[in-house]
Motif scaffolding. Structure first.
Motif, mmCIF file in Angstrom:
data_model
loop_
_atom_site.group_PDB
_atom_site.id
_atom_site.type_symbol
_atom_site.label_atom_id
_atom_site.label_comp_id
_atom_site.label_asym_id
_atom_site.label_seq_id
_atom_site.Cartn_x
_atom_site.Cartn_y
_atom_site.Cartn_z
ATOM 1 N N ALA A 108 0.831 -1.200 0.000
ATOM 2 C CA ALA A 108 0.000 0.000 0.000
ATOM 3 C C ALA A 108 0.865 1.248 0.000
ATOM 4 C CB ALA A 108 -0.927 -0.007 1.215
ATOM 5 N N HIS A 109 1.938 1.232 0.769
ATOM 6 C CA HIS A 109 2.871 2.364 0.751
ATOM 7 C C HIS A 109 4.266 1.878 1.149
ATOM 8 C CE1 HIS A 109 2.562 2.792 5.233
ATOM 9 N NE2 HIS A 109 1.361 2.316 5.006
ATOM 10 N N THR A 221 9.875 7.061 -2.185
ATOM 11 C CA THR A 221 8.587 6.758 -1.556
ATOM 12 C C THR A 221 7.661 6.222 -2.638
ATOM 13 O OG1 THR A 221 7.688 8.979 -1.947
ATOM 14 C CG2 THR A 221 8.841 8.608 0.138
ATOM 15 N N THR A 223 3.358 4.446 -3.472
ATOM 16 C CA THR A 223 2.108 3.791 -3.121
ATOM 17 C C THR A 223 1.807 2.735 -4.162
ATOM 18 O OG1 THR A 223 0.854 5.491 -4.308
ATOM 19 C CG2 THR A 223 1.179 5.825 -1.956
ATOM 20 N N ASP A 224 1.093 1.702 -3.740
ATOM 21 C CA ASP A 224 0.791 0.575 -4.624
ATOM 22 C C ASP A 224 2.057 0.073 -5.329
ATOM 23 O OD1 ASP A 224 -1.933 0.593 -4.018
ATOM 24 O OD2 ASP A 224 -2.324 2.131 -5.513
#
Length: 229
Positions: A108-109, A221, A223-224
């Motif tokens: 998710a992250h 960084t 997400t997904d």
């Protein structure tokens, strides 16, 4: 009373067996996951996976892992005819969903750090150019230029920045001209360059770059973030 003690002993033994089985399952899962990590458009060297959280078996039953730490050594991509190698990348993946019969994994992250060594950055630079740490957040770039048949070597302190979130730009802060017309332009043709950083897992993006004594340290960084499948 004796029956109670016996029950407690049995429970302790069963708990120990469960922990042992759980840890063995983690070890097996980590080994299998290391072989399945793939990065689109890049070659990778070795991968080390560490699955956090306890118990592991209940996480698997829910098809989601709390945290997975990943270390990839040697990620190579090619852009504009030059190979740029990320020496190491460490990432912490959170809320990792297991998909495709546990053959795929998407976080998710994620947060992490990628490092490009100066040796690898030198290989990615122009021919005849050497890059090393210059101190105080700068890099030192040395290159040779030809002026009127004479070869002159020049070293400059350069700043390193990120362009559009995926390209490393190395540009000299100042080039000693020494009164020779055109010298600065010739030196910059050698010492100033841009290289695209590819080979990161899908979903990760570059956030910040900082020259250190060990190499270019890049914060990432995402997400997904998809690692396999």
């Amino acid at each position: 009373m004796r029956a109670l003690r016996t029950t407690l002993v049995v429970l302790v033994i069963l708990a120990g067996v469960f922990v042992a089985v759980d840890r063995v399952a983690v070890y097996v899962a980590e080994s299998q996951a290391e072989d399945r990590v793939k990065v689109d458009g890049a070659r990778i060297g070795s991968t080390d996976i560490s699955i956090k959280g306890f118990p592991f078996l209940t996480q698997v039953a829910g098809s989601e892992l709390d945290e997975v730490d990943v270390k990839i050594t040697g990620i190579e991509t090619t852009a504009a005819g030059r190979t740029l190698r990320i020496s190491t990348m460490n990432a912490e993946l959170h809320e990792v969903r297991l998909t495709d019969g546990f053959s795929g994994a998407t976080a998710a992250h994620a947060t992490g750090t990628a490092v490009i060594s100066y040796e690898d950055l030198t290989k990615a630079a122009s021919d005849g150019v050497a890059v090393e740490y210059g101190g105080k957040g700068k890099v030192k770039v040395t290159g040779a230029v030809n002026i009127l048949g004479r070869t002159m070597s020049r070293s400059v302190l350069s700043s390193v920045t990120l362009v559009d979130g995926h390209t490393v730009r190395v540009r000299a802060d100042k080039v000693p001209g020494e009164g020779i017309p055109g010298l600065e332009g010739l030196v910059r043709e050698k010492t100033d360059f841009e290289r695209e950083v590819g080979g990161l897992p899908n979903g990760l993006k570059l956030e910040k770059i900082q020259p250190t004594s060990d190499g270019l340290e890049i914060s990432v960084t995402g997400t997904d973030v998809r690692l396999a499948g």
